[in-house]
Design an enzyme around this catalytic site. Structure first.
Site, PDB file in Angstrom:
ATOM      1  NE  ARG A 524      -2.313  -0.504   3.670  1.00 51.32           N
ATOM      2  CZ  ARG A 524      -2.787   0.151   4.736  1.00 51.32           C
ATOM      3  NH1 ARG A 524      -3.938   0.782   4.674  1.00 51.32           N
ATOM      4  NH2 ARG A 524      -2.114   0.171   5.871  1.00 51.32           N
ATOM      5  CB  SER A 588       5.484  -6.162   8.392  1.00 51.36           C
ATOM      6  OG  SER A 588       4.777  -4.958   8.405  1.00 51.36           O
ATOM      7  CG  ASP A 642       3.412  -5.320  11.142  1.00 54.35           C
ATOM      8  OD1 ASP A 642       4.435  -5.539  11.812  1.00 54.35           O
ATOM      9  OD2 ASP A 642       2.687  -6.235  10.706  1.00 54.35           O
TER      10      ASP A 642
END
Length: 902
Positions: A524, A588, A642
């Site tokens: 994203r 992450s 994350d």
């Protein structure tokens, strides 16, 4: 004139549909806890939870009390490729003094007959399970216990009502136990109603059989009901056979509009007036008497036999069902009728014979009609339970009326098919249902007990005691300390990576920030606008891009070029290509950071395998890719995990949040640690967020004692064998695969899917964790569980679905408990850091397992509370930790940087 007499006995289809609706309402009433006490149709649970599946085997004894004779049976059940059974029986009379005497005499008589049978068959030295067919209404609380509600069928034994008939039989057997060798080894494993026995016998030959019907001296029906509808029994998994005891339908007056004067007269002259009214309109015990009463009245009115009333017409019980059946043999013309009436000293004319035959036909036709209406109600309920538009099923039938009456079966079939056109019904005649059926119930109970043992043994390693969980918590605490200490950090399994995030949001953050989020199969790019002050807010715009497998597992350069391509598309899309915005990069994967904008990849997880990345600085790789493209420039301020983003997002809303937890595809925790405890970073003032990377907990073998063979299989088949062992027991990416391994093992043991491992079940990764969440949903009926399994190409029975649900529950519960044990170690550490007796703290949580699984979050919270009783932990769901969180970290880093510069 004859038709005028019989008018009320003729029932139209509209009337039958109305009877069907009334019976359906009675069934619902009988199943409800609050309405059952006043229901006439008692809907008794039988505790028979499964039909035969063909794998039953062994020798069984059965005794059968309920008809005109008492019977003892030996049943051999084999499974040599093709299921088969053999039955040997012996019949004993039931003398009047026994069936209308006292209880002790009755059960002594049964024990003596059984002993005689065992001796005759030379079975004294064998320990055989015994099934007891007792064809009277009983309230059961388990399979081998039943309290008699009331006698029917001419039985009137004193002192038995409201007592447990199984314990009475056991006592009688104990008296004779010296005759059995080994002493007293004959035990009653199952109490069965003859109707249930009929269904089970037919179910052995036809797996579709889920209804049992008796139409003989008595009448009754049973069927397999969904447990969730049976209020009288705990639990809502699976199905259970319900013995409707439908003979009492109408005892409250519900059928009074259909009962004729003859029905009323017959009832008044019976042993139990006002009871079993439906049975008195249907069963063979009463139909002959009904015919006699009609003929008597017609004769008195001069319509038959020239008005001459013979002794036979005045004698109760003189006309029996066998007479009615014989008179309805139309192929024989009127000869049978004439012969029977002459024997009864009624000297009939041809018109008399025609009229009497007509009476017999109407009476037996009404019986078939009423029976069909009630059966149609049961079939409709079954179809609705299964949510099917059309259903194929089998009804197992037994009883003299059905078997011996020349027209009855044909009439019944025809009416049932007319009333339920959307059910394709096969009627299967039972061979010795009450005897063989009891043995079948016992055999199924035997099989289920053996299966239960095997399933329990398979799932036992997943049941973690409180002691074991405390041990896990203590080991995690030890590993956290190792990871913080300079001399042990290199070899620690929990890496405790410094993030260089020194502070939490304080509400003064503002500006426009870009965030990138790489951590799964999607990537994203976000634009985040943060406003401070009274109108504090965070606005986000984002776009999702897929990462193809060939890029996930290609070269590092290809991966980062793809990322920059996605950023370029987004900047173009938002019209901000020229602006040099501060950027937070949520990455992450385990990184060793030397500062907030430097992150060296320790190793890939979650299916990524891009080459030339491990040991490299991912921020440098991103900068290089931006430089190669040469279209725009960005200010990369922070590389973020994350988990840290999750903590920051919740910290923006709740200043008490100092822990972040991810329970999704992966599993991880971060928390704010005192600088003085972080030996691998210079300085002792303030706090820094530590990314524990706890997924590696146990990679040094410290939790091998709780790893099962299934965990080892999952680990060996993964991309990073030997690594992230704790994550492989707690995270969404692996739970479905653990379940699949257990299902394969249970199938190999013959406990699932008929022992057949389908091609689908053999495929790694086919059982996704989302299926666990769906299967374990409390709102989901087993029918829907079967549909999910069908989507996976697994053709499951109801019993299979229960086992699959249980396996999913065991795996996900263990995951939540292990996660809770780890988190308890972190909150306890926070409490000790603060030096307080009691700690109040908030944990920011994200991840699909926590959010979507129906029980994971509850079990996790309960475990933390149990293992860290001095900590009051609030769990706060994070709203987009990896996107919004990355922007907030960037904003906090900018704020702290500006403060530092000033």
């Amino acid at each position: 004139q004859v038709d005028r007499y019989l008018y009320h006995l003729r029932l139209s289809d509209d009337v039958l549909l109305d009877v069907m609706a009334r019976f359906q309402a009675e069934m619902v009433k009988g199943l409800g806890r609050d309405t059952n006490p006043t229901a006439m149709v008692k809907m008794l649970p039988t505790f028979v939870r499964s039909l035969p599946d063909g794998s039953e085997k062994g020798d069984f004894l059965a005794v059968d009390l309920g008809g005109s004779q008492f019977r003892a049976h030996q049943v051999k059940v084999c499974d040599d490729g093709k299921p088969s059974s053999q039955l040997e029986s012996k019949f004993y009379p039931t003398p009047k003094e026994v069936i209308q005497g006292n209880g002790a005499e009755l059960f002594d008589y049964i024990a003596e007959c059984l002993l005689d049978f065992v001796e005759t068959k030379n079975l004294k030295h064998k320990k055989l399970p015994l099934g007891f067919t007792f064809s009277f209404p009983c309230k059961q609380t388990k399979l081998e216990e039943g309290f008699l509600l009331g006698w029917t069928k001419h039985f009137k034994v004193r002192g038995v009502q409201d007592t447990d008939v199984v314990s009475s039989l056991r006592k009688a057997l104990q008296k004779h136990k010296a005759s059995f060798v080994p002493a007293g080894d004959l035990d009653v494993l199952a109490l069965v109603n003859d109707t249930v026995g009929t269904m089970m016998t037919c179910g052995y030959d036809d797996p579709r059989c889920e209804v049992g019907l008796i139409i003989g001296t008595g009448t009754n029906a049973c069927y397999m009901e969904e447990m969730r509808h049976i209020d009288l029994v705990e639990g809502d998994e699976g199905r259970m056979c319900i013995n409707t005891e439908w003979g009492a339908f109408g005892d409250d007056g519900a059928l009074d509009d259909l009962r004729t004067e003859f029905d009323r007269e017959l009832d008044l002259g019976s042993l139990n007036p006002g009871k079993q009214l439906f049975e008195k309109m249907i069963s063979s015990l009463y139909l002959g008497e009904l015919v006699r009463l009609i003929l008597l009245k017609m004769t008195k009115e001069g319509l038959l036999f020239n008005g001459k009333v013979s002794t036979a017409l005045l004698t109760k019980g003189k006309i029996e069902m066998k007479h009615v059946s014989a008179m309805e043999k139309y192929k024989e013309g009127l000869s049978n009728t004439k012969e029977i009436l002459t024997e009864l000293n009624l000297f009939p004319s041809e018109e008399d014979c025609i009229a009497v035959q007509h009476v017999c036909t109407i009476v037996s036709f009404r019986s078939a009609n009423l029976c069909a209406a009630a059966l149609a109600a049961i079939l409709t309920r079954l179809r609705e339970n299964k949510k099917l538009l059309r259903m194929r099923t089998t009804v197992g039938i037994d009883g003299g009326l059905y078997k011996t009456h020349p027209q009855y079966a044909k009439r019944l079939h025809k009416v049932v098919r007319r009333l339920v056109p959307n059910c394709d019904v096969r009627f299967l005649l039972s061979v010795s249902g009450s005897g063989k059926g009891a043995a079948m119930v016992t055999a199924v109970a035997y099989r289920l007990a053996a299966q239960r043992k095997q399933i329990d043994a398979t799932l036992a390693p997943f049941l973690l005691s409180l002691e074991t969980l405390r041990e896990v918590k203590n080991k995690m605490r030890t590993e956290l300390e190792y990871g913080l200490k300079r001399e042990t950090q290199a070899s620690a399994s929990v890496k405790m990576l410094p993030t260089y995030v020194y502070g939490m949001p304080d509400g003064t953050e503002k500006g426009k920030f870009l965030a990138l989020d790489l951590g799964g199969t999607n990537f994203r790019v976000l634009l985040v606008k943060i406003k401070s002050g009274r109108r504090r807010s965070v606005q986000m715009y984002n776009k999702i891009f897929a990462i193809p497998l060939e890029i996930m597992q290609g070269t590092g350069e290809e991966l980062f070029d793809h990322i920059v391509q996605c950023i370029a598309d987004f900047l173009e899309y938002m019209g901000i290509k020229g602006a040099r915005l501060p950027l937070g990069f949520t990455f992450s994967f385990p990184c060793r950071q030397a500062s907030i904008d430097k992150g060296t990849l320790v190793g890939w997880t979650k299916g990524f395998k891009a080459t030339d990345c491990e040991g490299e600085d991912v921020v440098d790789m991103l900068r290089e890719a931006i430089r190669r493209r040469n279209e725009f420039d960005l200010d990369i301020v922070a590389v973020v995990n994350d988990t840290v983003g999750t903590m920051m997002t919740c910290g923006y809303e709740d200043p008490n949040c100092e822990i972040g937890l991810i329970a999704g595809t992966g599993s991880n925790v971060c928390y704010m640690e005192d600088m003085k405890n972080i030996e691998i970073v210079e300085g002792n003032e303030g706090k820094m967020c530590i990314n524990t990377e706890w997924g590696g907990f146990g990679d040094n073998g410290c939790i091998d004692n709780i790893r099962t063979k299934y965990d080892k299989e999952v680990d060996e088949g993964s991309l990073n064998a030997g690594k992230q062992r704790y994550e492989k027991m707690t995270s969404g990416m692996y739970l479905g695969e653990i379940v699949r391994q257990i299902l394969i093992d249970l199938t190999k043991q013959g406990l699932l899917f008929r022992g057949q491992i389908s091609e689908t079940l053999g495929k790694r990764g086919i059982f996704e964790t989302k299926f666990l969440s769906q299967i374990e949903s409390d709102r989901l009926a087993l029918l829907q569980v079967r549909r999910i399994l069908q989507q996976l190409g697994l053709d499951s029975t109801c019993e299979d679905s229960i086992i699959v649900k249980e396996v999913c529950g065991a795996v996900s519960k263990r995951a939540a408990q292990l996660c809770g044990a780890g988190l308890a170690a972190v909150v306890e550490k926070k409490r000790e850091n603060r030096g307080v007796e009691h700690l109040q703290i908030t944990v920011g949580v994200d991840g699909t397992l926590y959010k979507l699984h129906p029980h994971f979050s509850r079990v996790l919270r309960e475990t933390v509370k149990e293992l860290a009783p001095q900590c009051d932990v609030t769990f706060m769901l994070s709203e987009d930790g990896s996107g919004k969180g990355a922007a907030l970290i960037t904003a906090v880093a900018k704020r702290l940087h500006n403060v530092g510069q000033k």
